[in-house]
Design an enzyme around this catalytic site. Sequence first.
Site, short mmCIF file in Angstrom:
data_model
loop_
_atom_site.label_atom_id
_atom_site.label_comp_id
_atom_site.label_asym_id
_atom_site.label_seq_id
_atom_site.Cartn_x
_atom_site.Cartn_y
_atom_site.Cartn_z
CB THR A 59 49.48 36.73 43.98
OG1 THR A 59 48.49 37.03 43.00
CG2 THR A 59 49.91 35.29 43.83
CB CYS A 60 52.83 38.72 47.70
SG CYS A 60 53.70 38.95 46.15
CB ALA A 61 48.53 39.32 50.75
CB SER A 63 51.95 33.07 48.83
OG SER A 63 52.79 34.13 49.20
#
Length: 166
Positions: A59-61, A63
């Site tokens: 999810t961070c990647a 974003s």
Amino acid sequence: MANVTLGGTLVETIGTLPKVGSKAPDFKLTDTELKDKTAADFKGNRLVLNIFPSVDTGTCAQSVRTFNEKASQLENTKVLCISKDLPFAMARFCGAEGLDNVVNLSDYKTGQFGKDYGLAFANGAFETLLSRCVVVIDTDGTVLHTEQVSEIADEPNYESALSSLS
């Protein structure tokens, strides 16, 4: 303190995000060349702070990828991707992905950014890491928008964040 969930498990942050309309706290973070960067380095730009636990999670990647794409369409706006990842990891990820419309910054040295913005985790598996948030700041340092994502595995509301710039 804010309450969010990590895989459905309740966790707390150490405080709350700055209020819309308030002056954004200053910051001192480290870029991918191991140089200090402060809010003054981005003076005159609108800022989208894309804050997350680690670029090494899906999810961070995503974003970072999404804001990288959208950043290329924004005038006078810098997207700062902020985590406690080492600057080497951020540089590696963006280099491998060909992402060059975001600025990667790390709070690994002191954790002061997470404290000043009230978004570091106070407990749980990600304790001391930064929770998933978006803070949008105008050219004069005024907070235009904040979002603390209620479930860490979820992506932020990109459209809501970016619409605060219009």
